[in-house]
Scaffold this motif. Structure first.
Motif, PDB file in Angstrom:
ATOM      1  N   ASP A  41       0.825  -1.205   0.000  1.00  0.00           N
ATOM      2  CA  ASP A  41       0.000   0.000   0.000  1.00  0.00           C
ATOM      3  C   ASP A  41       0.861   1.257   0.000  1.00  0.00           C
ATOM      4  N   ARG A  42       1.945   1.218   0.745  1.00  0.00           N
ATOM      5  CA  ARG A  42       2.861   2.366   0.801  1.00  0.00           C
ATOM      6  C   ARG A  42       3.477   2.634  -0.568  1.00  0.00           C
ATOM      7  N   GLU A  43       3.897   1.581  -1.252  1.00  0.00           N
ATOM      8  CA  GLU A  43       4.479   1.751  -2.590  1.00  0.00           C
ATOM      9  C   GLU A  43       3.422   2.239  -3.581  1.00  0.00           C
ATOM     10  N   TYR A  44       2.184   1.783  -3.419  1.00  0.00           N
ATOM     11  CA  TYR A  44       1.099   2.232  -4.281  1.00  0.00           C
ATOM     12  C   TYR A  44       0.892   3.742  -4.127  1.00  0.00           C
ATOM     13  N   LEU A  45       0.848   4.211  -2.891  1.00  0.00           N
ATOM     14  CA  LEU A  45       0.663   5.644  -2.653  1.00  0.00           C
ATOM     15  C   LEU A  45       1.856   6.450  -3.139  1.00  0.00           C
ATOM     16  N   LYS A  46       3.071   5.901  -2.997  1.00  0.00           N
ATOM     17  CA  LYS A  46       4.252   6.594  -3.507  1.00  0.00           C
ATOM     18  C   LYS A  46       4.188   6.731  -5.025  1.00  0.00           C
ATOM     19  N   GLN A  47       3.698   5.694  -5.718  1.00  0.00           N
ATOM     20  CA  GLN A  47       3.585   5.782  -7.174  1.00  0.00           C
ATOM     21  C   GLN A  47       2.521   6.801  -7.567  1.00  0.00           C
ATOM     22  N   GLU A 105      -8.858   5.749  -7.328  1.00  0.00           N
ATOM     23  CA  GLU A 105      -7.856   4.809  -7.823  1.00  0.00           C
ATOM     24  C   GLU A 105      -7.822   4.854  -9.339  1.00  0.00           C
ATOM     25  N   PRO A 106      -6.647   5.057  -9.905  1.00  0.00           N
ATOM     26  CA  PRO A 106      -6.556   5.154 -11.367  1.00  0.00           C
ATOM     27  C   PRO A 106      -6.647   3.773 -12.010  1.00  0.00           C
ATOM     28  N   ILE A 107      -6.947   3.768 -13.313  1.00  0.00           N
ATOM     29  CA  ILE A 107      -6.942   2.510 -14.048  1.00  0.00           C
ATOM     30  C   ILE A 107      -5.491   2.086 -14.269  1.00  0.00           C
ATOM     31  N   PHE A 108      -5.334   0.889 -14.762  1.00  0.00           N
ATOM     32  CA  PHE A 108      -3.999   0.292 -14.911  1.00  0.00           C
ATOM     33  C   PHE A 108      -3.068   1.166 -15.738  1.00  0.00           C
TER      34      PHE A 108
END
Length: 153
Positions: A83-89, A128-131
């Motif tokens: 989750d942390r890496e997702y938010l960083k991206q 949340e964005p798409i892929f």
């Protein structure tokens, strides 16, 4: 032509006393083990094998329980890191958009020319964005890993 006298061969005759009788009776194979010895050997080998299998299964089961416990202990940390890496991206994507569109007048990051795309959601809601949007500003290796592509260089 006296030298050309034909050689007379002596005819083969049976040995004195005649030939041996022809063996036509069934000759059974030599038995090394009795039926009882074969069954006892089978049962003995099966018993020893079952005991060794039990010992091996016990060891594997113990290892499985330890690995399952380790996975259950580390799972929350792995989910938090994901989750942390997702938010960083997402932050990197936002910063890249701000850098890319800095010269466009009236452009506000996360909107379409200053107008919110999703009007019914609160202003601070995570969308949340798409892929494709998520990997738009990432390196190609991350994209290939996520889509399970292997590109030969």
């Amino acid at each position: 032509m006296a030298d050309c006298v034909p050689l007379v061969k002596k005819q083969d005759l049976p040995p004195p006393g005649g030939y041996k009788p022809i063996p036509f009776k069934r000759i059974p194979a030599k038995q090394y083990f009795s039926g009882f010895a074969c069954i006892a050997g089978y049962l003995g080998i099966t018993t020893v094998s079952a005991y060794l299998y039990y010992l091996n299964c016990k060891q594997v089961k113990k290892n499985e329980i330890e690995m399952r416990s380790a996975k259950m202990a580390i799972y929350p940390m792995l989910v938090a890191e994901r989750d942390r890496e997702y938010l960083k991206q997402l932050r990197r994507n936002r910063d890249a958009e701000a850098e890319l569109m800095r010269d466009v007048p009236g452009w506000v990051v996360g909107t379409w020319y200053g107008e919110r795309v999703y009007k019914l959601l609160p202003a601070d809601a995570l969308i949340e964005p798409i892929f494709h949007e998520f990997y738009a500003h990432s390196d190609e290796k991350s994209w290939n890993n996520r889509t399970n592509l292997s590109i030969a260089c």
